[in-house]
Motif scaffolding. Structure first.
Motif, mmCIF file in Angstrom:
data_model
loop_
_atom_site.group_PDB
_atom_site.id
_atom_site.type_symbol
_atom_site.label_atom_id
_atom_site.label_comp_id
_atom_site.label_asym_id
_atom_site.label_seq_id
_atom_site.Cartn_x
_atom_site.Cartn_y
_atom_site.Cartn_z
ATOM 1 N N PRO A 4 0.831 -1.209 0.000
ATOM 2 C CA PRO A 4 0.000 0.000 0.000
ATOM 3 C C PRO A 4 0.861 1.253 0.000
ATOM 4 N N GLU A 5 0.284 2.341 -0.452
ATOM 5 C CA GLU A 5 1.011 3.611 -0.464
ATOM 6 C C GLU A 5 1.136 4.142 0.961
ATOM 7 N N GLN A 56 -2.951 -0.413 4.338
ATOM 8 C CA GLN A 56 -3.787 -1.257 3.475
ATOM 9 C C GLN A 56 -5.267 -0.936 3.684
ATOM 10 N N CYS A 59 -6.087 2.498 2.205
ATOM 11 C CA CYS A 59 -6.175 2.420 0.746
ATOM 12 C C CYS A 59 -7.518 1.833 0.315
ATOM 13 N N ALA A 60 -7.956 0.776 0.999
ATOM 14 C CA ALA A 60 -9.220 0.120 0.646
ATOM 15 C C ALA A 60 -10.407 1.052 0.886
ATOM 16 N N LEU A 62 -10.427 4.426 1.092
ATOM 17 C CA LEU A 62 -10.409 5.584 0.193
ATOM 18 C C LEU A 62 -10.735 5.186 -1.243
ATOM 19 N N ASP A 63 -10.306 3.988 -1.633
ATOM 20 C CA ASP A 63 -10.635 3.504 -2.976
ATOM 21 C C ASP A 63 -12.142 3.268 -3.104
ATOM 22 N N LYS A 64 -12.722 2.682 -2.074
ATOM 23 C CA LYS A 64 -14.174 2.454 -2.059
ATOM 24 C C LYS A 64 -14.920 3.783 -2.099
ATOM 25 N N ARG A 65 -14.413 4.754 -1.344
ATOM 26 C CA ARG A 65 -15.031 6.085 -1.311
ATOM 27 C C ARG A 65 -14.959 6.743 -2.689
ATOM 28 N N ALA A 66 -13.808 6.632 -3.331
ATOM 29 C CA ALA A 66 -13.630 7.247 -4.651
ATOM 30 C C ALA A 66 -14.574 6.627 -5.679
ATOM 31 N N ARG A 67 -14.751 5.305 -5.604
ATOM 32 C CA ARG A 67 -15.668 4.638 -6.539
ATOM 33 C C ARG A 67 -17.113 5.044 -6.266
ATOM 34 N N SER A 172 -20.279 4.399 4.446
ATOM 35 C CA SER A 172 -19.049 5.012 3.950
ATOM 36 C C SER A 172 -18.613 6.159 4.851
#
Length: 212
Positions: A4-5, A56, A59-60, A62-67, A172
């Motif tokens: 993860p970043e 990790q 990342c999960a 924020l990725d879910k939020r972005a989608r 969310s």
């Protein structure tokens, strides 16, 4: 699995942790690893794993939020020619309600306009709630039976959409709120542990300096 970043402070601490791990390995080989430093090495390894696990999860979430932010489809049309085939999205703006809406340029009519619906599900909920109120107000004075049935059906459909959308958005929001709290906790932990390791590094360096 892809790493993860990490944030800058997380990378700095992991760099310091790995420095201690290398020093610990050298001390193990020479039989000089003290019980104190053995505990410190274990704590470092545990914290490194904790940092990666947190990154990790972040990342999960924020990725879910972005989608989720992209689930709303505009279906925009040019207000002048009533077509969508020559539209190009040109930006985002906020309307009088504070809702974020997309702006478009119609290359056929050469005009720029703001679409009249929000571009994200959170503001879409507010839009639908307001629209439902307007329809219910109109229903009180509407005389045409066919139109009344249409309004009732439309309101029911929008209420159904809201009932399905709200729990998803609430989940969310709760995830992001919990993440923010965890981020603050990890920031404090990183700062404290980094300061501690820097002191221990100095002590370790001094203890291994050759005597004059």
């Amino acid at each position: 699995m892809k790493q993860p970043e990490l944030k800058a402070n997380e990378r700095e601490l992991i760099k310091l942790i790995r420095y201690f791990s290398k020093r610990a390995n050298a001390l193990i080989e020479s039989g000089e690893l003290s019980a104190e430093h053995e505990k410190l090495t274990t704590a470092c390894q545990n914290l490194e794993q904790q940092l990666y696990t947190h990154a990790q999860n972040r990342c999960a979430i924020l990725d879910k939020r972005a989608r989720l932010e992209k689930v709303v489809e505009d279906n925009a049309q040019c207000p002048q020619c009533k077509h969508a085939d020559m539209l190009k999205r040109s930006g985002i703006t906020s309307n009088e309600h504070g809702w974020r809406c997309n702006t478009y340029k119609c290359r056929r009519c050469n005009i720029t306009f703001t679409w009249n619906r929000p571009n994200n599900p959170w503001h879409l909920v507010e839009f639908l709630e307001l629209y439902i109120k307007e329809l219910e107000t109109a229903l009180q004075t509407e005389q045409n039976e066919a139109m009344r049935e249409h309004i009732v059906t439309s309101v029911a459909q929008m209420q159904d959409s809201l009932n399905r959308l709200r729990p998803v958005l609430n989940d969310s929001d709760e995830e992001v709120s919990a993440l923010d709290a965890k981020e603050s906790e990890m920031t404090r932990l990183i700062h404290q542990f980094k300061s501690y390791l820097q002191i221990e590094k100095i002590k370790l360096d001094m203890s291994q300096e050759p005597e004059a």
